[in-house]
Design a protein around this motif. Structure first.
Motif, PDB file in Angstrom:
ATOM      1  N   ARG A 212      56.021  75.685  24.870  1.00  0.00           N
ATOM      2  CA  ARG A 212      55.055  74.692  24.433  1.00  0.00           C
ATOM      3  C   ARG A 212      55.248  73.377  25.177  1.00  0.00           C
ATOM      4  NH1 ARG A 212      54.705  72.722  18.186  1.00  0.00           N
ATOM      5  NH2 ARG A 212      56.587  71.604  18.802  1.00  0.00           N
ATOM      6  N   ALA A 234      40.569  67.008  22.115  1.00  0.00           N
ATOM      7  CA  ALA A 234      40.559  68.342  21.510  1.00  0.00           C
ATOM      8  C   ALA A 234      39.984  69.375  22.474  1.00  0.00           C
ATOM      9  CB  ALA A 234      39.754  68.315  20.207  1.00  0.00           C
ATOM     10  N   ASP A 235      38.913  69.007  23.159  1.00  0.00           N
ATOM     11  CA  ASP A 235      38.294  69.925  24.124  1.00  0.00           C
ATOM     12  C   ASP A 235      39.218  70.173  25.317  1.00  0.00           C
ATOM     13  OD1 ASP A 235      36.054  69.982  22.497  1.00  0.00           O
ATOM     14  OD2 ASP A 235      34.953  68.482  23.668  1.00  0.00           O
ATOM     15  N   THR A 237      42.471  70.134  25.488  1.00  0.00           N
ATOM     16  CA  THR A 237      43.665  70.941  25.170  1.00  0.00           C
ATOM     17  C   THR A 237      43.326  72.272  24.495  1.00  0.00           C
ATOM     18  OG1 THR A 237      43.908  69.748  23.067  1.00  0.00           O
ATOM     19  CG2 THR A 237      45.124  68.896  24.969  1.00  0.00           C
ATOM     20  N   LYS A 238      42.034  72.551  24.334  1.00  0.00           N
ATOM     21  CA  LYS A 238      41.619  73.741  23.579  1.00  0.00           C
ATOM     22  C   LYS A 238      42.187  75.027  24.157  1.00  0.00           C
ATOM     23  CE  LYS A 238      37.472  76.068  21.830  1.00  0.00           C
ATOM     24  NZ  LYS A 238      35.981  76.007  21.766  1.00  0.00           N
ATOM     25  N   LYS A 239      42.171  75.146  25.477  1.00  0.00           N
ATOM     26  CA  LYS A 239      42.584  76.387  26.134  1.00  0.00           C
ATOM     27  C   LYS A 239      44.056  76.699  25.888  1.00  0.00           C
ATOM     28  CE  LYS A 239      42.337  78.660  30.658  1.00  0.00           C
ATOM     29  NZ  LYS A 239      41.944  78.478  32.091  1.00  0.00           N
ATOM     30  N   ARG A 241      45.888  75.332  23.224  1.00  0.00           N
ATOM     31  CA  ARG A 241      46.199  74.711  21.936  1.00  0.00           C
ATOM     32  C   ARG A 241      47.395  75.363  21.235  1.00  0.00           C
ATOM     33  NH1 ARG A 241      40.973  73.474  18.822  1.00  0.00           N
ATOM     34  NH2 ARG A 241      40.830  72.112  20.634  1.00  0.00           N
ATOM     35  N   LYS A 242      47.543  76.685  21.361  1.00  0.00           N
ATOM     36  CA  LYS A 242      48.626  77.371  20.668  1.00  0.00           C
ATOM     37  C   LYS A 242      49.992  77.048  21.271  1.00  0.00           C
ATOM     38  CE  LYS A 242      45.905  81.258  18.907  1.00  0.00           C
ATOM     39  NZ  LYS A 242      45.747  82.741  18.883  1.00  0.00           N
ATOM     40  N   SER A 244      50.643  73.917  22.820  1.00  0.00           N
ATOM     41  CA  SER A 244      50.701  72.484  23.111  1.00  0.00           C
ATOM     42  C   SER A 244      50.702  71.699  21.812  1.00  0.00           C
ATOM     43  CB  SER A 244      49.515  72.050  23.987  1.00  0.00           C
ATOM     44  OG  SER A 244      48.286  72.228  23.307  1.00  0.00           O
ATOM     45  N   TYR A 245      51.143  70.474  21.919  1.00  0.00           N
ATOM     46  CA  TYR A 245      51.280  69.605  20.750  1.00  0.00           C
ATOM     47  C   TYR A 245      50.984  68.188  21.202  1.00  0.00           C
ATOM     48  CZ  TYR A 245      53.682  67.019  17.018  1.00  0.00           C
ATOM     49  OH  TYR A 245      53.993  66.160  16.000  1.00  0.00           O
ATOM     50  N   VAL A 246      50.173  67.451  20.456  1.00  0.00           N
ATOM     51  CA  VAL A 246      49.838  66.081  20.799  1.00  0.00           C
ATOM     52  C   VAL A 246      50.616  65.129  19.896  1.00  0.00           C
ATOM     53  CG1 VAL A 246      48.021  64.342  20.953  1.00  0.00           C
ATOM     54  CG2 VAL A 246      47.536  66.709  21.615  1.00  0.00           C
TER      55      VAL A 246
END
Length: 258
Positions: A212, A234-235, A237-239, A241-242, A244-246
């Motif tokens: 991650r 959001a858009d 990092t969508k690809k 998302r599982k 990654s963490y903001v």
């Protein structure tokens, strides 16, 4: 060691250093944060920070004297890069922080490291990699790889190289904006390495490591914190998302940037 030949003593004195740092100033806050000003052997100064977290003692280490990335909100970039730190100088920051706590006699140990101090770690790549291996090694400081995080402003080629190292340390990326227009204003590096190029490297890193990635996102009022930017983020990092963490970060004002 008086039993050594004089010539060897002189060579050791000339070519080797036992401790490359001198502690100049220590400031401790009420919340337990400790800031250290260290002097290098050439007289240059660096800052190291100990943060007391719920999971343990975390040290934020510096990797360069000054920084060439030049982010508009960051105090580190006010001084251009003077030189890279050696791996020994980076390791010594951890050791002197630990010595500070050892002298208290409370039995507290440094448990986590974040490579997020002054400088761009991946711009000092070889020394940082040596540092990571030393602090992680059982014969070094034996700090678990998953307790170590390296932060980068987005050097895409070095992210790809880092993915092939086989280390288990965490990667954080200073993103701070969801589009090129805002990020180029905030971070000079985006003018050379666009968000598209950065994310291609990040996706490659995830494909190789299956680890991650954390995105650091400092909140600047009226600049990057609106609903529109939130949707763009959001858009963006969508690809991934599982994996990654903001991390949303409140802005700590720097008077020189006001």
């Amino acid at each position: 060691m008086t039993n050594l030949p004089k010539s060897l003593i002189e060579k050791l004195d000339r070519e080797f250093v036992v401790n490359p740092l001198k502690q100049r100033i220590v400031q401790e806050s009420q919340d337990g944060t400790v800031k250290y000003l260290f002097e290098l052997s050439d007289g240059m100064l660096i800052e190291t920070v100990l943060m007391r977290q719920h999971y343990g003692l975390s040290v934020c280490v510096t990797t360069q004297v000054g920084c060439n990335i030049g982010c508009s909100f960051c105090a580190s970039g006010l001084i251009p890069k003077q030189r890279d730190l050696t791996s020994g100088e980076i390791v010594a920051q951890i050791m002197l922080v630990q010595k500070y706590f050892d002298e208290r006699g409370d039995g507290e140990r440094v448990s986590h490291i974040v490579v997020m101090g002054i400088g761009e770690p991946l711009d000092n790549y070889d020394n940082v990699m040596n540092f990571l291996r030393v602090v992680n090694d059982d014969k070094g400081l034996a700090i678990g790889a998953r307790h170590i995080t390296v932060s980068t402003s987005g050097l895409a080629p070095k992210i790809r190289e880092f993915a092939r190292e086989g280390v288990q340390v965490n990667l954080a990326v200073s993103l701070h904006a969801p589009n090129n227009e805002i990020r180029s204003r905030m971070m000079r590096i985006n003018r050379q390495i666009s968000i598209e190029q950065l994310f291609a490297a990040i996706e490659g890193y995830i494909a190789v490591t299956n680890r991650r990635v954390t995105f650091e996102y400092i909140m600047l009022n009226g600049v990057n914190d609106g609903v529109e930017q939130a949707q763009e983020l959001a858009d963006l990092t969508k690809k991934i998302r599982k994996l990654s963490y903001v991390n949303l970060i409140p802005y700590n004002p720097v008077s020189e940037h006001d």
